[in-house]
Design an enzyme around this catalytic site. Structure first.
Site, PDB file in Angstrom:
ATOM      1  N   HIS A  78     -73.716  18.155 -11.598  1.00 55.81           N
ATOM      2  CA  HIS A  78     -73.290  17.322 -12.729  1.00 55.81           C
ATOM      3  C   HIS A  78     -72.797  18.197 -13.883  1.00 55.81           C
ATOM      4  O   HIS A  78     -71.762  17.915 -14.499  1.00 55.81           O
ATOM      5  CB  HIS A  78     -74.459  16.445 -13.167  1.00 55.81           C
ATOM      6  CG  HIS A  78     -74.157  15.497 -14.264  1.00 55.81           C
ATOM      7  ND1 HIS A  78     -73.249  14.474 -14.144  1.00 55.81           N
ATOM      8  CD2 HIS A  78     -74.647  15.415 -15.541  1.00 55.81           C
ATOM      9  CE1 HIS A  78     -73.189  13.802 -15.285  1.00 55.81           C
ATOM     10  NE2 HIS A  78     -74.026  14.354 -16.147  1.00 55.81           N
ATOM     11  N   ASP A  81     -69.440  19.661 -13.055  1.00 53.15           N
ATOM     12  CA  ASP A  81     -68.421  18.613 -13.172  1.00 53.15           C
ATOM     13  C   ASP A  81     -68.002  18.436 -14.628  1.00 53.15           C
ATOM     14  O   ASP A  81     -66.808  18.389 -14.943  1.00 53.15           O
ATOM     15  CB  ASP A  81     -68.970  17.302 -12.609  1.00 53.15           C
ATOM     16  CG  ASP A  81     -67.958  16.186 -12.650  1.00 53.15           C
ATOM     17  OD1 ASP A  81     -66.798  16.402 -12.231  1.00 53.15           O
ATOM     18  OD2 ASP A  81     -68.326  15.075 -13.091  1.00 53.15           O
TER      19      ASP A  81
END
Length: 105
Positions: A78, A81
């Site tokens: 995450h 990203d």
């Protein structure tokens, strides 16, 4: 929260702040305030350096292996990203400035 989780959350936080500055710059492009847009992009880059330092530290620890090797989990994915999205946004917005700025400001 352990030290690794704190570092990963810091990547998410700084990447979010960097992306926010980039999108503020995009708003300036829409109103043809190109100097202000460039200033915001520079701020975005400076904020990004903090995320990059943490990322580099974690990558180096992973390459070394051993007990300091960070665990790759959903939180880490995450964070990556967020970091990569912030960089992409900034790069695209920088190109938009180049496309639309004809020196009339």
């Amino acid at each position: 929260m352990n030290e690794l989780e704190q570092q990963v959350v810091e990547i998410i936080s700084t990447a979010g702040e960097s992306k926010s500055k980039a999108f503020e710059a995009l708003k300036k492009v829409k109103t043809k305030e190109f100097a202000a847009a460039r200033k915001l992009l520079q701020e975005s880059r400076e904020i990004d350096i903090e995320a990059h330092k943490i990322q580099t530290k974690l990558i180096t620890a992973e390459m070394r292996g051993g007990e300091d090797k960070p665990e790759i989990g959903l939180l880490m994915v995450h964070a990556q990203d967020h970091y990569m999205t912030a960089q992409l946004a900034r790069d695209l917005i920088e190109t938009l400035i180049e496309v639309f700025d004809n020196g009339e400001e």
